[in-house]
Design an enzyme around this catalytic site. Structure first.
Site, mmCIF file in Angstrom:
data_model
loop_
_atom_site.group_PDB
_atom_site.id
_atom_site.type_symbol
_atom_site.label_atom_id
_atom_site.label_comp_id
_atom_site.label_asym_id
_atom_site.label_seq_id
_atom_site.Cartn_x
_atom_site.Cartn_y
_atom_site.Cartn_z
ATOM 1 N N LEU A 142 -55.568 -47.266 -25.282
ATOM 2 C CA LEU A 142 -55.368 -45.954 -24.677
ATOM 3 C C LEU A 142 -55.210 -46.181 -23.176
ATOM 4 O O LEU A 142 -55.872 -47.044 -22.599
ATOM 5 C CB LEU A 142 -56.560 -45.021 -24.918
ATOM 6 N N ASP A 143 -54.352 -45.393 -22.537
ATOM 7 C CA ASP A 143 -54.175 -45.505 -21.101
ATOM 8 C C ASP A 143 -55.445 -45.098 -20.359
ATOM 9 O O ASP A 143 -56.306 -44.401 -20.902
ATOM 10 C CB ASP A 143 -53.021 -44.610 -20.632
ATOM 11 N N LEU A 144 -55.515 -45.497 -19.098
ATOM 12 C CA LEU A 144 -56.648 -45.157 -18.238
ATOM 13 C C LEU A 144 -56.929 -43.654 -18.262
ATOM 14 O O LEU A 144 -58.088 -43.229 -18.395
ATOM 15 C CB LEU A 144 -56.342 -45.612 -16.806
#
Length: 318
Positions: free
Chosen positions: A131-133
């Site tokens: 998952l992205d930041l």
């Protein structure tokens, strides 16, 4: 918080051989963006085969090149990541926006992986997807080395079902149910993916939508697993995710933001400080073949509403 620094193993390619360390640093400048490489060279923080190396060191085939990164103060991160599911093989937590999964950029000990490994005293813990930041929601970690392959293969075969929620600009039409657009790397921003006829196939299903004034709250299911797929697809059909700096309608604004990373300067355009994307549901199989149906209880919709209202005023939901 001041960490203890980091040992970074650097890649060496055949084209790097018989060149000086200083030349390597200059030719691979993007790797060191934001770092004091001149100071690193002067302090001999680059090590070759375990020994501090001066800038004029000539790199040879078989060398091991490392950077001994000095301690630095890491940004603070949210610490609310409740456990959604746990057994002997897998741990699933509900990640908040604003914390990376693995060490990256200014984050090392303030990464979710590092914090969970410490909390559970388990150095074998490893993420099995990403998952992205700024993306929140369910993220799964294998707890044992022998379990990683079982779970990772499900993601590789695309047998895992994920359900996302997003808040996007504009009113998505009722008859838009599938985005089927091949994606490839952008030539301007290399970490960004854009439509390209020779790109990798990517398909995203739009399951449901509700209109929030001039915005749309949507439920989506990625039918393929391309990097940034949902963000790129929504931008491609003219409905970028609210708060998405990289895939917003003004790419020049993202490049300006990179200079200072001051999100407050552009909130009138982005509306939210982080992209409004949440991994709500996850369905996969455990090692006994049982189906795990997992669901996030995080109330992102209310949080997004408050954020939008602080910029635009109250919105009507239909």
């Amino acid at each position: 918080m001041l960490n203890q620094g980091q040992r970074v193993v650097l890649p060496l390619k055949p084209t790097d051989m018989n060149r000086s360390l200083a030349d390597y640093v200059a030719r691979h400048a993007p790797i060191f963006r934001g770092h004091d490489v001149c100071g690193y060279l002067a302090e001999r923080r680059f090590h070759v085969n375990g020994e501090p190396a001066p800038a004029e060191t000539i790199l040879q085939s078989g060398d091991k090149l490392e950077l001994m990164r000095p301690p630095w103060h890491e940004p603070e991160v949210p610490r609310d990541f409740p456990i959604v599911f746990e057994d002997a093989d897998v741990l699933v937590v509900d990640k908040p926006a604003g914390i990376p999964i693995t060490p990256t950029g200014p984050f090392l000990t303030h990464s979710l992986l590092h914090l969970l490994r410490n909390e559970f005293a388990n150095p074998d813990l490893a993420p099995i997807h990403r998952l992205d930041l700024e993306t929140s929601g369910l993220i799964a970690f294998a707890k044992r080395v022998e379990a990683r392959g079982w779970f990772q293969s499900q993601f590789q075969r695309q047998t895992v079902e994920k359900r996302y929620e997003a808040l996007v600009f504009g009113r998505i039409p009722k008859d838009l149910h599938l985005v089927d657009i091949a994606l490839d790397r952008d030539t301007l921003i290399h970490s960004k993916f854009v439509p390209h006829p020779q790109g990798k196939p990517a398909r995203t299903e739009i399951l449901d939508r509700h209109h929030w004034g001039t915005y749309s709250f949507v439920s989506l299911r990625p039918l393929s697993g391309r990097t940034h797929q949902i963000r790129a697809h929504l931008a491609a059909v003219g409905h970028p995710i609210v708060g998405d700096k990289k895939y917003g309608s003004n790419p020049g604004l993202f490049l300006k933001w990179l200079e200072t990373k001051d999100t407050k300067l552009y909130l009138n355009e982005w509306k939210l400080p982080a992209q409004a994307l949440h991994n709500r549901g996850l369905i996969l199989q455990d090692r006994k073949g049982c189906r795990l149906v997992l669901h996030s209880e995080r109330d992102v919709a209310h949080s997004w509403q408050r954020g939008i209202a602080s910029i635009d005023g109250d919105i009507q939901i239909s």
